[in-house]
Structures are given as structure tokens and as C-alpha cells.
Design an enzyme around this catalytic site. Structure first.
Site, PDB file in Angstrom:
ATOM      1  N   HIS A 104      -2.405   0.944   7.065  1.00  0.00           N
ATOM      2  CA  HIS A 104      -2.751   1.011   5.644  1.00  0.00           C
ATOM      3  C   HIS A 104      -2.752   2.461   5.175  1.00  0.00           C
ATOM      4  O   HIS A 104      -3.252   3.348   5.879  1.00  0.00           O
ATOM      5  CB  HIS A 104      -4.122   0.387   5.384  1.00  0.00           C
ATOM      6  CG  HIS A 104      -4.584   0.515   3.966  1.00  0.00           C
ATOM      7  ND1 HIS A 104      -3.855  -0.005   2.905  1.00  0.00           N
ATOM      8  CD2 HIS A 104      -5.663   1.130   3.422  1.00  0.00           C
ATOM      9  CE1 HIS A 104      -4.485   0.279   1.778  1.00  0.00           C
ATOM     10  NE2 HIS A 104      -5.577   0.961   2.064  1.00  0.00           N
TER      11      HIS A 104
ATOM     12  N   ASP B 178      -7.895   4.023  -3.462  1.00  0.00           N
ATOM     13  CA  ASP B 178      -7.305   2.969  -2.626  1.00  0.00           C
ATOM     14  C   ASP B 178      -6.644   1.909  -3.505  1.00  0.00           C
ATOM     15  O   ASP B 178      -6.990   0.730  -3.450  1.00  0.00           O
ATOM     16  CB  ASP B 178      -8.410   2.350  -1.761  1.00  0.00           C
ATOM     17  CG  ASP B 178      -7.905   1.862  -0.421  1.00  0.00           C
ATOM     18  OD1 ASP B 178      -6.689   1.942  -0.173  1.00  0.00           O
ATOM     19  OD2 ASP B 178      -8.731   1.409   0.387  1.00  0.00           O
TER      20      ASP B 178
ATOM     21  N   CYS C  30       0.797  -1.230   0.000  1.00  0.00           N
ATOM     22  CA  CYS C  30       0.000   0.000   0.000  1.00  0.00           C
ATOM     23  C   CYS C  30       0.828   1.278   0.000  1.00  0.00           C
ATOM     24  O   CYS C  30       0.504   2.225  -0.731  1.00  0.00           O
ATOM     25  CB  CYS C  30      -0.975   0.010   1.165  1.00  0.00           C
ATOM     26  SG  CYS C  30      -0.217   0.093   2.812  1.00  0.00           S
TER      27      CYS C  30
END
Length: 259
Positions: A110, A125, A75
């Protein structure tokens, strides 16, 4: 004033070539196209942590790995790269941090983005395990089809929770608020994610790819194929290099030997 994110150093042309996109003025439609192209082109993978290496989060290192090689990342790498791309194209971007599996006391490890365009805020995302194909407008309860799996955002005060439909219920995936982050925050999260024995990304290989109606995951030496109807196939992998290539990850001989 020095840009802490070093956005101007980004090779935007190389990124657009990697994802098959063209520069266009900011719009909700263009954001959606960029987001989907990114997820389709650049794999989610943890090869570096599996090799005992902590991924570098400077933009030059991320570009060398995710753009110039047939590699991916997790991420922090995905979202730092995508944020720089969006800002170079004229989007307003806020870098955020989310708590994974908040209902199970998961860690705040995250990275995601909130992008403002056409008068609305959108969750971008691209680095959530290749699970979110399209951006989602920050609207309480609005359901968005993500390659066949329904997702929604639920608001509780300042807190937004991303949920995924599972059977007859909704499973919380991660939760985030409106607190912007600094690069040092991600460096701390990245250190935990890449080195802590309780992290899901240490000690085993994880590669994820998403396409319409199919999710493919290489977990260790097992290829898992999932579909929106809940069906799942699990196949042992005999040739790891070939399995990685099928997921668009090409490693050097040294990297394959290290795994």
C-alpha cells in the site's frame, strides 16, 4: 537534478477543476480540504487489473485516467497523483509504503503519504479503498472520525499502525514506518498487486466510494452498502454499466465488454 516523480508535468489546473478546489497556501486546513475533495471526486477502482492490465504509474498516464476521464484507480495512482499536487502547492511530502493487515502477515503493497505542514506530520491516505476521508495528524492514540467510522494511529517505535474501530476492539488496517520510497519500489508493488493470483485486485471488479455516513462497494456483481452502525445491504447488480456510473466510473464499450 531530474525530478524522479516528474511533478512539474502535472496539469494542476485540470486536477483542481476535477476536485472542485482552488490553489491555496499550505496549511492543515487546506490539506484537509484537498484530501476530502480528492476522495469524494475520484473513485477507488481496479478496472485495469480486472481487465488483465497493469496500471501505468507515470504521472502523465495517471492524469489521463484519473483527471481527464471519469475513472479512478487504486493506491499507487491516487497517492502518486496527490503527492504531485501537494508538492506543486508547496507542501513537504514523503512517499511511504505500508503493510496491509499486518496482524495477518499481509503484504507491503500500500502507498500512503506523510505530509508536513504547520509544524506537524499528517498521514494523507487518499488511496486506501476510499476508507480515509480526512488526513490524520501523526499523534499516538488520537482518534479521528472518518465519515462516521473512528480511526486512530498507534505508534510503536518507528512503526505507525492505522486502526479502525470495530465493535469493542480496534482492527489494524495497515502499518508503515519512516522509510521513504522510490518509484521503482512502487513499480514492484504495483506488479504484484495487479498480476498476482493472491492479490485482492485480480480476478474480480472492486469499486469503492465513501461519503459521510455511507460506504458503497461494488464487488464483482454485488453492491454492498455499509453504515457506521454496522448495518449492511447487499444487492445483486443487473446492469453493471449503470452500477459503475452510480459510483462515478464511466467505461468505454470495450472496457465493459472486457469485464
Amino acid at each position: 537534478m531530474t525530478d524522479p516523480w516528474d511533478v512539474e508535468s502535472l496539469d494542476l489546473d485540470a486536477y483542481l477543476a476535477r476536485t472542485g478546489q482552488q490553489a491555496a497556501p499550505p496549511s492543515a486546513e487546506s490539506l484537509a480540504a484537498l484530501h476530502e475533495a480528492h476522495v469524494r471526486a475520484i473513485p477507488f477502482e481496479n478496472v485495469d487489473p480486472a481487465l488483465g492490465r497493469t496500471p501505468r504509474l507515470d504521472l502523465e498516464s495517471i492524469t489521463a485516467k484519473l483527471v481527464r476521464r471519469q475513472r479512478g484507480g487504486y493506491c499507487f495512482e491516487h497517492s502518486l497523483l496527490f503527492a504531485a499536487v501537494l508538492e506543486r502547492l508547496g507542501y513537504a511530502v514523503s512517499r511511504r509504503a505500508a503493510r496491509v493487515q499486518p496482524h495477518r502477515n499481509g503484504p507491503r503493497t500500500h502507498m500512503n503519504l506523510v505530509v508536513t505542514v504547520d509544524g506537524d506530520e499528517h498521514l494523507a491516505d487518499v488511496g486506501f479503498g476510499a476508507g480515509v476521508l480526512r488526513p490524520m495528524r501523526l499523534a499516538d492514540g488520537e482518534v479521528v472520525d472518518q465519515a462516521g467510522w473512528n480511526h486512530r494511529l498507534v505508534r510503536d517505535g518507528r512503526l505507525w499502525t492505522l486502526e479502525k474501530e470495530a465493535s469493542e476492539s480496534w482492527e489494524p488496517l495497515h502499518a508503515f514506518d519512516d522509510q521513504p520510497q522510490r518509484l521503482i519500489d512502487y513499480e514492484v508493488h504495483n506488479h504484484y498487486t495487479a498480476t498476482h493470483p493472491d492479490s485482492p485486485f485480480t480476478g474480480r471488479l472492486v469499486v469503492m466510494r465513501l461519503d459521510e455516513g455511507i460506504s458503497r462497494k461494488l464487488i464483482g456483481d454485488t453492491l454492498v452498502v455499509e453504515r457506521p452502525d454496522g448495518s449492511q445491504e447487499m444487492t445483486p447488480v443487473a446492469d453493471r454499466a449503470e452500477a459503475l456510473r452510480s459510483l462515478d466510473v464511466v467505461l468505454t464499450d470495450d472496457e465493459l465488454t472486457g469485464l
